[in-house]
Scaffold this motif. Sequence first.
Motif, PDB file in Angstrom:
ATOM      1  N   VAL A  63       0.845  -1.208   0.000  1.00 23.58           N
ATOM      2  CA  VAL A  63       0.000   0.000   0.000  1.00 23.58           C
ATOM      3  C   VAL A  63       0.871   1.245   0.000  1.00 23.58           C
ATOM      4  O   VAL A  63       1.961   1.248   0.569  1.00 23.58           O
ATOM      5  CB  VAL A  63      -0.965   0.060   1.222  1.00 23.58           C
ATOM      6  CG1 VAL A  63      -2.100  -0.902   1.096  1.00 23.58           C
ATOM      7  CG2 VAL A  63      -0.231  -0.133   2.515  1.00 23.58           C
ATOM      8  N   THR A  64       0.370   2.289  -0.632  1.00 24.34           N
ATOM      9  CA  THR A  64       1.113   3.549  -0.666  1.00 24.34           C
ATOM     10  C   THR A  64       0.895   4.264   0.671  1.00 24.34           C
ATOM     11  O   THR A  64       0.029   3.873   1.452  1.00 24.34           O
ATOM     12  CB  THR A  64       0.593   4.441  -1.795  1.00 24.34           C
ATOM     13  OG1 THR A  64      -0.808   4.656  -1.562  1.00 24.34           O
ATOM     14  CG2 THR A  64       0.788   3.791  -3.153  1.00 24.34           C
ATOM     15  N   LYS A  66      -0.411   7.138   1.152  1.00 27.46           N
ATOM     16  CA  LYS A  66      -1.740   7.746   1.184  1.00 27.46           C
ATOM     17  C   LYS A  66      -2.800   6.690   1.570  1.00 27.46           C
ATOM     18  O   LYS A  66      -3.675   6.944   2.405  1.00 27.46           O
ATOM     19  CB  LYS A  66      -2.035   8.289  -0.219  1.00 27.46           C
ATOM     20  CG  LYS A  66      -2.867   9.543  -0.220  1.00 27.46           C
ATOM     21  CD  LYS A  66      -2.932  10.086  -1.634  1.00 27.46           C
ATOM     22  CE  LYS A  66      -4.003  11.146  -1.749  1.00 27.46           C
ATOM     23  NZ  LYS A  66      -4.140  11.634  -3.115  1.00 27.46           N
ATOM     24  N   LEU A  67      -2.658   5.532   0.952  1.00 28.45           N
ATOM     25  CA  LEU A  67      -3.625   4.452   1.207  1.00 28.45           C
ATOM     26  C   LEU A  67      -3.496   3.945   2.650  1.00 28.45           C
ATOM     27  O   LEU A  67      -4.511   3.643   3.309  1.00 28.45           O
ATOM     28  CB  LEU A  67      -3.375   3.308   0.222  1.00 28.45           C
ATOM     29  CG  LEU A  67      -4.548   2.389  -0.079  1.00 28.45           C
ATOM     30  CD1 LEU A  67      -5.753   3.175  -0.541  1.00 28.45           C
ATOM     31  CD2 LEU A  67      -4.155   1.386  -1.162  1.00 28.45           C
ATOM     32  N   LYS A  70      -5.335   6.200   4.791  1.00 21.24           N
ATOM     33  CA  LYS A  70      -6.784   5.995   4.666  1.00 21.24           C
ATOM     34  C   LYS A  70      -7.234   4.790   5.486  1.00 21.24           C
ATOM     35  O   LYS A  70      -8.294   4.808   6.109  1.00 21.24           O
ATOM     36  CB  LYS A  70      -7.147   5.775   3.189  1.00 21.24           C
ATOM     37  CG  LYS A  70      -7.281   7.058   2.398  1.00 21.24           C
ATOM     38  CD  LYS A  70      -7.751   6.722   1.001  1.00 21.24           C
ATOM     39  CE  LYS A  70      -7.663   7.912   0.092  1.00 21.24           C
ATOM     40  NZ  LYS A  70      -7.909   7.554  -1.295  1.00 21.24           N
ATOM     41  N   ILE A  71      -6.410   3.732   5.494  1.00 16.10           N
ATOM     42  CA  ILE A  71      -6.760   2.529   6.267  1.00 16.10           C
ATOM     43  C   ILE A  71      -6.802   2.871   7.764  1.00 16.10           C
ATOM     44  O   ILE A  71      -7.731   2.497   8.477  1.00 16.10           O
ATOM     45  CB  ILE A  71      -5.753   1.377   5.979  1.00 16.10           C
ATOM     46  CG1 ILE A  71      -5.894   0.896   4.534  1.00 16.10           C
ATOM     47  CG2 ILE A  71      -5.968   0.197   6.928  1.00 16.10           C
ATOM     48  CD1 ILE A  71      -4.849  -0.097   4.082  1.00 16.10           C
ATOM     49  N   LYS A  88     -12.169  -3.525   1.371  1.00 21.85           N
ATOM     50  CA  LYS A  88     -12.647  -2.967   0.097  1.00 21.85           C
ATOM     51  C   LYS A  88     -13.497  -1.708   0.304  1.00 21.85           C
ATOM     52  O   LYS A  88     -13.713  -0.940  -0.616  1.00 21.85           O
ATOM     53  CB  LYS A  88     -13.441  -4.031  -0.678  1.00 21.85           C
ATOM     54  CG  LYS A  88     -12.486  -4.922  -1.445  1.00 21.85           C
ATOM     55  CD  LYS A  88     -12.936  -5.969  -2.360  1.00 21.85           C
ATOM     56  CE  LYS A  88     -14.189  -6.254  -2.860  1.00 21.85           C
ATOM     57  NZ  LYS A  88     -14.391  -7.450  -3.603  1.00 21.85           N
ATOM     58  N   VAL A  90     -12.505   0.718   1.993  1.00 22.23           N
ATOM     59  CA  VAL A  90     -11.572   1.853   1.942  1.00 22.23           C
ATOM     60  C   VAL A  90     -11.383   2.255   0.481  1.00 22.23           C
ATOM     61  O   VAL A  90     -11.113   1.397  -0.369  1.00 22.23           O
ATOM     62  CB  VAL A  90     -10.199   1.473   2.559  1.00 22.23           C
ATOM     63  CG1 VAL A  90      -9.234   2.640   2.518  1.00 22.23           C
ATOM     64  CG2 VAL A  90     -10.379   0.990   3.984  1.00 22.23           C
ATOM     65  N   LYS A  91     -11.530   3.536   0.222  1.00 24.98           N
ATOM     66  CA  LYS A  91     -11.440   4.018  -1.148  1.00 24.98           C
ATOM     67  C   LYS A  91     -10.016   3.803  -1.686  1.00 24.98           C
ATOM     68  O   LYS A  91      -9.037   4.177  -1.032  1.00 24.98           O
ATOM     69  CB  LYS A  91     -11.790   5.511  -1.192  1.00 24.98           C
ATOM     70  CG  LYS A  91     -12.193   5.986  -2.565  1.00 24.98           C
ATOM     71  CD  LYS A  91     -12.540   7.441  -2.550  1.00 24.98           C
ATOM     72  CE  LYS A  91     -12.700   7.913  -3.992  1.00 24.98           C
ATOM     73  NZ  LYS A  91     -12.804   9.357  -4.068  1.00 24.98           N
ATOM     74  N   GLY A  92      -9.924   3.194  -2.832  1.00 30.58           N
ATOM     75  CA  GLY A  92      -8.605   2.960  -3.437  1.00 30.58           C
ATOM     76  C   GLY A  92      -8.186   1.501  -3.378  1.00 30.58           C
ATOM     77  O   GLY A  92      -7.173   1.114  -3.940  1.00 30.58           O
ATOM     78  N   ILE A  93      -8.975   0.682  -2.650  1.00 27.55           N
ATOM     79  CA  ILE A  93      -8.631  -0.749  -2.588  1.00 27.55           C
ATOM     80  C   ILE A  93      -9.614  -1.539  -3.439  1.00 27.55           C
ATOM     81  O   ILE A  93     -10.808  -1.604  -3.135  1.00 27.55           O
ATOM     82  CB  ILE A  93      -8.620  -1.277  -1.134  1.00 27.55           C
ATOM     83  CG1 ILE A  93      -7.552  -0.533  -0.331  1.00 27.55           C
ATOM     84  CG2 ILE A  93      -8.362  -2.781  -1.095  1.00 27.55           C
ATOM     85  CD1 ILE A  93      -7.420  -0.960   1.104  1.00 27.55           C
ATOM     86  N   ARG A  97      -5.695  -5.187  -5.507  1.00 29.32           N
ATOM     87  CA  ARG A  97      -4.935  -4.690  -4.346  1.00 29.32           C
ATOM     88  C   ARG A  97      -5.214  -5.561  -3.118  1.00 29.32           C
ATOM     89  O   ARG A  97      -4.305  -5.878  -2.345  1.00 29.32           O
ATOM     90  CB  ARG A  97      -5.311  -3.231  -4.089  1.00 29.32           C
ATOM     91  CG  ARG A  97      -4.706  -2.622  -2.860  1.00 29.32           C
ATOM     92  CD  ARG A  97      -3.357  -2.016  -3.088  1.00 29.32           C
ATOM     93  NE  ARG A  97      -3.419  -0.880  -3.996  1.00 29.32           N
ATOM     94  CZ  ARG A  97      -2.363  -0.175  -4.370  1.00 29.32           C
ATOM     95  NH1 ARG A  97      -1.165  -0.532  -3.964  1.00 29.32           N
ATOM     96  NH2 ARG A  97      -2.477   0.842  -5.190  1.00 29.32           N
TER      97      ARG A  97
END
Lengths: 108, 471
Positions: A63-64, A66-67, A70-71, A88, A90-93, A97
Motif C-alpha cells: 500500500v502507498t 496515502k492508502l 486511509k486505512i 474494500k 476503503v477508497k482505493g482498494i 490490491r
Amino acid sequence: MLDLTCQERKVVLFLISIALIGAGVDFAVKMNTGIEKVIVSENIAKININLASLDDLINSGVVTQKLAQKIIEYRDNVGSFGNIKELKEVKGIGEARLEKIEEIFFVE
Amino acid sequence: MKKPLVCLASGLCLGIFLSYKLTLSFCWVYGAALIILTVSIFSIKKGLRADILLLCLFFLFGAVLLKDARMLPKHHIVRCISYKNNGLYTIKGFISSEPVFKNARASFIFNTQQIQYGNFKQNCTGPVLVYTKDKRNFKLGQDLVLTGTMARPYKPADSYHKSFRGYLYNQGIFYIMRTRAVRVAEISNSRYILRRLAVYLKSRMKERIARYTPRITAGILGAMVLGERRGIPPLINNNMVKSGTVHILVISGFHTGIVAFIIILILKLIRIPKKARFYIAVFLLIIYCLLTGVSAPVVRATVMAIVFLFAYLIRREPDIYNSLSLAAIFILGFNPRQLFDVGFQLSFISVFSIVYLYPKIRLLLHADAIRIKFLRFLIDGCLVSLSAWLGTMGFIACYFKIFSPVTVLANIFIVPIAALITLCGFSLIIMGFFCPRLAPFFAYTSELVCALMLGINNLLIKIPGAYFYLP
C-alpha cells in the motif's frame, strides 16, 4: 562391530535424533490438536491489520503512504475490521490490491 | 606468487570495471591485448616481467570480455524493435528458463529466432522476458510463437543499477513482451537435456516437501534446500532483511558442501572407487547447481567444491583464495556483466571477508586461549558473523538502504538453526523418496526448527535500535 567410520556414525546419530524429535512432536500433536497451530501458524508470516501501525502498512510494500493513512483513518472512524474483505470499503482498494494485501495481513 | 589466481582475478575484475567506466573502442582494447600477448610469449621465461605482463593481459582480457558482451550481433532483437512501432510483434523461438507461475500469469525467458512486425519478417537472436496470462503448462525448451507488445523494463529516474532494467540488462535481456496470443509449436527433445532433468528433479523434490509440511515451512525449506525463494512469504523475507540474516535463505557454499558430503558418503557406503566417486560427485553437483537456478553464489560454491574435491583426489592442500578466484574468473568469463550484480558482489565479498578477516580477528582476541570448548565455539561463530558483516556492511547499506547492528547477534543464533533446517530439509527429501513412513517425523522436526528460527528472528528485530533505514 558395525565397521562404521566416525563420520558415518555421526550421520546415523543425526538422522535418528531428527526422527526421534519428529516422533515426539507427532505424538504431542496427536494428543493435543492445539499444538498444531503453535508450530508454524499461517499468521506468523502476516500482520494483524487491526494492530498494524502506519509504518507497518507502508513498509509492507503493498500500500502507498496515502492508502495506509486511509486505512488508519477508516480504522479510527469505523472501528476494527471484521474480516479482510472489509478493506474494500476503503477508497482505493480494489480486488487486485486486496489480493496483495491478503498476502501480508490478516484480521483477528 | 603463492596465490596467482587472486592476482589474475583482480586484474580481470579491474579490466571489466574500467572498461565499463571508460569509453574506449573494442579495436583499441583488443589491439592492446594482442600486443601484450605477443610480448608475453617472447618473455615467458623472464620471471617478474612475465608475471606483470600476464597480469596486464588479464586486465585487458577483462576489458575485451565486457566490450564483447556489450556489443550486440547484427540480428539481435534489440535492433529489430523500433520505439516508433508500438503495435503487436510476433516472435518465434523457445523457452530458455524454468517458467514461473505467479499471480495468475506465467513468466519465462524466451530465446528468439524470428520476429515479425506487420508484414515484415526477419531472423533474430537474443532473449526477451515474457509475461503471459495463458493458462497452459509451459515447459523449458518448448517452442512457441508469441504475439504481443514489446516494452523496455521499468527504470526509476534516479537509479540504474538498483532498477529492474539494470538487473535484466546484466542478464542480457533488453525487452519485455506481454503476450496477447500464444501458439505452441512442439517440445524439442534435444534441447537443455541436463537442465530439464534438473527441473524435473526439482519439481519432484518440491512436491515431496509440500506433501509433508505446511505452506510456510515448505516455502522456507524450498528456499534453503532448492533455491526456490518464491514460496517465502514477503513478511518473513522482510524480517530476515531487517535482522541481516536473509543470506540463509539463499543457496550458498554451505548447501553445496552438504550435498557433496551426502553424495560422497552414499557412494562411499556402497564402496564406489575413489576416482569414480569424484566424477559422480562432480556431475551431481553440476545438476544441483542447475537445479537451484545457476545464480552467482551457487556457481561460486560449486566451482569451489569441485576444486576442493579435485585437491582431495590428487592429495593436494586446496587454497581457498585460489579456488575463490577461479570461481570468479569462471563466472565473469561466462558473463562479465555479473561483476555489477548485487548477488555476485555480496557472495564474493562475504566469503572473502570471512576467509581474510576471521583468522586475523581471532588472533587479535586470542580466541585460542579459551579453554572451554563450547565458549570457544560460540565466539568462533560470533567472529565469523562479524567478519562477514564487516565485509558486506557497506554494500548492504548502499544497495538496500538498511543498517542492522543486530546482524552479528542474529547470525549467532540463526545460522546454526538454519544449518539444522537445511540438514532436516535434505533428510526429509531423501526420506520422502526412500522411506515415506518416516518422512512425517522429519517434517515435524523441520517445522519445529523453522518455528524456532522465525520466533528468534521476530524477537531480535523488536530490540530497540536493531535496524535503521538509511535515507
